[in-house]
Design a protein around this motif. Structure first.
Motif, PDB file in Angstrom:
ATOM      1  N   LYS A  82       5.936  -6.509   2.841  1.00 16.89           N
ATOM      2  CA  LYS A  82       5.314  -6.506   1.514  1.00 16.89           C
ATOM      3  C   LYS A  82       3.966  -5.784   1.533  1.00 16.89           C
ATOM      4  O   LYS A  82       3.639  -5.039   0.593  1.00 16.89           O
ATOM      5  CB  LYS A  82       5.167  -7.945   1.005  1.00 16.89           C
ATOM      6  CG  LYS A  82       6.512  -8.606   0.695  1.00 16.89           C
ATOM      7  CD  LYS A  82       6.343 -10.045   0.249  1.00 16.89           C
ATOM      8  CE  LYS A  82       7.694 -10.669  -0.082  1.00 16.89           C
ATOM      9  NZ  LYS A  82       8.321 -10.088  -1.295  1.00 16.89           N
ATOM     10  N   SER A  83       3.193  -5.973   2.578  1.00 20.21           N
ATOM     11  CA  SER A  83       1.904  -5.287   2.684  1.00 20.21           C
ATOM     12  C   SER A  83       2.102  -3.779   2.828  1.00 20.21           C
ATOM     13  O   SER A  83       1.391  -2.979   2.205  1.00 20.21           O
ATOM     14  CB  SER A  83       1.112  -5.825   3.874  1.00 20.21           C
ATOM     15  OG  SER A  83       0.801  -7.193   3.695  1.00 20.21           O
TER      16      SER A  83
ATOM     17  N   LYS B  94       3.041  -2.158  -0.479  1.00 17.51           N
ATOM     18  CA  LYS B  94       1.906  -1.975  -1.383  1.00 17.51           C
ATOM     19  C   LYS B  94       1.016  -0.821  -0.941  1.00 17.51           C
ATOM     20  O   LYS B  94       0.503  -0.061  -1.769  1.00 17.51           O
ATOM     21  CB  LYS B  94       1.098  -3.272  -1.472  1.00 17.51           C
ATOM     22  CG  LYS B  94       1.825  -4.371  -2.238  1.00 17.51           C
ATOM     23  CD  LYS B  94       0.961  -5.615  -2.407  1.00 17.51           C
ATOM     24  CE  LYS B  94       1.689  -6.643  -3.275  1.00 17.51           C
ATOM     25  NZ  LYS B  94       0.872  -7.853  -3.507  1.00 17.51           N
ATOM     26  N   GLU B  95       0.828  -0.671   0.351  1.00 15.24           N
ATOM     27  CA  GLU B  95      -0.070   0.372   0.850  1.00 15.24           C
ATOM     28  C   GLU B  95       0.517   1.778   0.707  1.00 15.24           C
ATOM     29  O   GLU B  95      -0.215   2.741   0.472  1.00 15.24           O
ATOM     30  CB  GLU B  95      -0.413   0.112   2.321  1.00 15.24           C
ATOM     31  CG  GLU B  95      -1.354  -1.063   2.525  1.00 15.24           C
ATOM     32  CD  GLU B  95      -1.935  -1.109   3.940  1.00 15.24           C
ATOM     33  OE1 GLU B  95      -1.996  -0.047   4.592  1.00 15.24           O
ATOM     34  OE2 GLU B  95      -2.323  -2.204   4.374  1.00 15.24           O
TER      35      GLU B  95
END
Length: 242
Positions: A164-165, A168-169
């Motif tokens: 998930k991180s 987003k990045e």
């Protein structure tokens, strides 16, 4: 849509990883087939029979430098890296109160750190391309936990957070990142389970059967094809988690 793309699959010597590699080869993709210890030459031939390139690479993805070198070499040789499938993983099951530090560290290092290492290095390539798909292998155990698998569950839960991180990045550059959470899949690893254990697992699955490695492979290809899905965890589990 995928024909001619270059795909890295880690932990691809057998089981789910091999099925994923074959599924992408069937779509016309060139395959970088990472394995840790042993690779059957027949696997390479099966992939090449689809008329694509198969590049076997032996090494441990938990090694940060190895991951960097592999990505660099693949980029140099093939020109692009379009899909990364982080499938490499191990289990060292033990009840929490008996689990050694080594058992915990080994599973975290291969499953979670290995996934980070590969994403960390491939992201440089994909950011410059402004395209790419990353699919990470999580597990229903990373969602629900499991007795005797605290290390494995922690590694797979970590992969979900990492997915998930990463999504987003990297989204602003057109790069997707998703995870697959398999349930009980029929592999060499599950075949050694006692019959009563297998029956107990199957009774908890609404579809009342185990999954095939091809079920997981089809889901991975689907996520690689769809560039409007990112940051998601797709349970391929016969309904175990719902």
């Amino acid at each position: 849509m995928l024909k001619g793309k270059n795909v890295i699959v880690t932990g691809a010597a057998k089981g789910i990883g091999k099925a994923i590699a074959l599924a992408f080869a069937k779509e016309g993709c060139n395959i970088v087939l990472n394995y840790h210890s042993h690779l059957d030459e027949e696997t390479v031939k099966e992939i090449e029979d689809y008329g694509v390139i198969c590049k076997p690479v032996q090494g441990d993805v938990s090694d940060f430098a190895f991951a960097a070198d592999m990505i660099k070499e693949v980029k140099k040789e093939l020109g692009s890296i379009d899909v990364l499938v982080n499938n490499a993983g191990i289990t060292k099951d033990m009840l929490l109160m008996r689990m050694t530090e080594e058992q915990f560290d080994d599973v975290i290092n291969t499953n979670l750190k290995g996934t980070f290492n590969m994403i960390r290095h491939v992201s440089n390539v994909m950011l410059k391309q402004r395209s790419g798909a990353i699919i990470n292998m999580a597990s229903v155990v990373g969602i629900n936990g499991n007795i005797g698998q605290a290390n494995y569950a922690a590694s797979k839960a970590g992969i979900i957070g990492l997915t998930k991180s990463t999504a987003k990045e990297l989204a602003s550059r057109g790069i997707t990142c998703n995870a697959i959470a398999p349930g009980y899949v029929e592999t060499d690893m599950t075949a050694v389970l006692k019959e009563d254990v297998q029956n107990a697992i199957l009774s908890a699955i609404p579809l009342k059967r185990g999954g095939k490695v091809e079920d997981i492979a089809r889901a991975v290809v689907f996520l690689a094809e769809n560039d409007y899905i990112t940051g998601q965890v797709l349970n391929v589990d016969g309904g175990m988690v719902m």
